[in-house]
Each structure stands twice: as structure tokens, then as C-alpha cells.
Design a protein around this motif. Sequence first.
Motif, PDB file in Angstrom:
ATOM      1  N   ARG B  16      -3.483 -17.354   1.934  1.00  0.00           N
ATOM      2  CA  ARG B  16      -2.456 -17.610   1.635  1.00  0.00           C
ATOM      3  C   ARG B  16      -2.134 -17.991  -0.227  1.00  0.00           C
ATOM      4  O   ARG B  16      -1.323 -19.456  -0.691  1.00  0.00           O
ATOM      5  N   SER B  17      -2.127 -17.826  -0.757  1.00  0.00           N
ATOM      6  CA  SER B  17      -1.616 -17.559  -3.031  1.00  0.00           C
ATOM      7  C   SER B  17      -1.018 -16.970  -2.965  1.00  0.00           C
ATOM      8  O   SER B  17      -0.451 -17.312  -3.884  1.00  0.00           O
ATOM      9  N   ALA B  18       0.055 -16.071  -2.125  1.00  0.00           N
ATOM     10  CA  ALA B  18       0.657 -15.532  -1.825  1.00  0.00           C
ATOM     11  C   ALA B  18       2.033 -16.271  -0.817  1.00  0.00           C
ATOM     12  O   ALA B  18       2.013 -15.779   0.420  1.00  0.00           O
ATOM     13  N   LYS B  19       2.749 -16.058  -0.878  1.00  0.00           N
ATOM     14  CA  LYS B  19       4.360 -15.741   0.153  1.00  0.00           C
ATOM     15  C   LYS B  19       4.143 -14.284   0.307  1.00  0.00           C
ATOM     16  O   LYS B  19       3.771 -13.356  -0.124  1.00  0.00           O
ATOM     17  N   VAL B  20       4.389 -14.693   1.811  1.00  0.00           N
ATOM     18  CA  VAL B  20       4.695 -12.930   2.055  1.00  0.00           C
ATOM     19  C   VAL B  20       5.390 -12.506   3.383  1.00  0.00           C
ATOM     20  O   VAL B  20       6.620 -13.476   3.804  1.00  0.00           O
ATOM     21  N   VAL B  21       6.068 -11.612   3.224  1.00  0.00           N
ATOM     22  CA  VAL B  21       7.572 -11.577   3.644  1.00  0.00           C
ATOM     23  C   VAL B  21       7.050  -9.758   4.871  1.00  0.00           C
ATOM     24  O   VAL B  21       6.824  -8.773   4.425  1.00  0.00           O
ATOM     25  N   ASP B  22       7.337 -10.167   6.250  1.00  0.00           N
ATOM     26  CA  ASP B  22       7.507  -9.082   7.059  1.00  0.00           C
ATOM     27  C   ASP B  22       8.805  -8.547   7.332  1.00  0.00           C
ATOM     28  O   ASP B  22       9.536  -9.169   7.610  1.00  0.00           O
TER      29      ASP B  22
END
Lengths: 113, 113
Positions: B16-22
Motif C-alpha cells: 500500500r506504499s504506492a499508487k497501482v495502475v492496472d
Amino acid sequence: MQTTYGNLFHNLPLDRSAKVVDLLHQRAGLKIERIISNGQASPPGFWYDNPQEEWVLLLSGAAALTLEGKAAQHIMHPGDWLHIPAHCRHRIEWTDAGQPTVWLAVHHPIDPP
Amino acid sequence: MQTTYGNLFHNLPLDRSAKVVDLLHQRAGLKIERIISNGQASPPGFWYDNPQEEWVLLLSGAAALTLEGKAAQHIMHPGDWLHIPAHCRHRIEWTDAGQPTVWLAVHHPIDPP
């Protein structure tokens, strides 16, 4: 150009006797719609056969689709998305009878060859 | 062409330390993404300035954006959607710190002139 905004769960239609489609955004070849189903299904023998591709997301309620050539129904719950290629024939077998089924649909052209 | 499908709330990233884009779906000029924010915000002084248009929907969590030229923050809750025109500079001021904020983003080109 101004921003536009809204909420998919607001202003749900009071008339639950028919499917209701609201156009949210449109550009060349691209259409984003909210669709509300209230237990509606495709008529017997009817198949959607769209020349455009469709990407759909179910946000509330539930639904079952039949995709031509697949024996099992494709059941959808909140958060479920489905990409339906152009001319992939499909039917809505049922939608939730107890609450509105809210969909987001993105219609777009096939890639140029 | 095969259908593809998934659920926006499944397989949330453990980190949860960074934004994640799929990337969920892509065609000529069109991109549909799932974005997960975990309390992330835009760095001080940073503004998005995208050459494409963006249509975003917030599905869980919450967020606040600043759109350049507007004094009030634009707060978003589940079901809220926002169309951001090309080159409309904007920032993410905050996203929910207590739960993942799940977004759907549709990126598409400006209409041909």
C-alpha cells in the motif's frame, strides 16, 4: 472546456418498468453510458449483435449474460467488468429483481485494421 | 476475439506504499485502467496536465481533487464520476487513508477538430 460530473447512484429512475439509459459522455466513436435495469432481461430468442465493442462494469445489483458459444451463463456482481468484442452475440438472461442493477457501459469502435 | 473479464475489487495490491495502475483494456487511442490509491496524493506543486481527456469513476474510498481555476476542492465518493478535459490541470489533494480508493479511468483522445 468545462469539467462535467455526476454520481451513478443518484437520480435513479422512479419508473422501474423499463431499462433506462443515460448518456454521460460522448466523443468521436466513444460513448459512456449509465444503464439501469430493474429485473429486465432480453426477450426470448433476442441476441445483441453490436458493430462496436463494449466494455461493461456492474456497480450494484446482479445479472447473468449468455455469450454465444458458451454453455455456462456469465454471472455478474458488483465490481465485475466484461469486455464484449464487436459482433459477439449475447443476451441478458436476468437482472436482479429486488434492486436496481446499475451498469457503466463504454462503447467504442474496433481498432482500425 | 475472446471476451475478457475481471472484478475491480479483487486482487487489491498488498503493497500500500504506492499508487497501482492496472491496464484493463486498450484500443487505438482508448485506455481503460483500474487505479488503486492508498492515501497517496500529488506531491506539493505537482499538477497533472494530460494531452488526452480522462473520464474517472470512484468506486470505493474517497478523494479530493483541485481543478486549476476552481477555489473549492472537488470531493469524490463512491459512484462519483468526473470528466477532465485535455490540459485541464489538476491535482489529487488527498485519498482515503483508511481503505483503498479504487478508481476506473477511461483515457481517450480529444475529438478531431
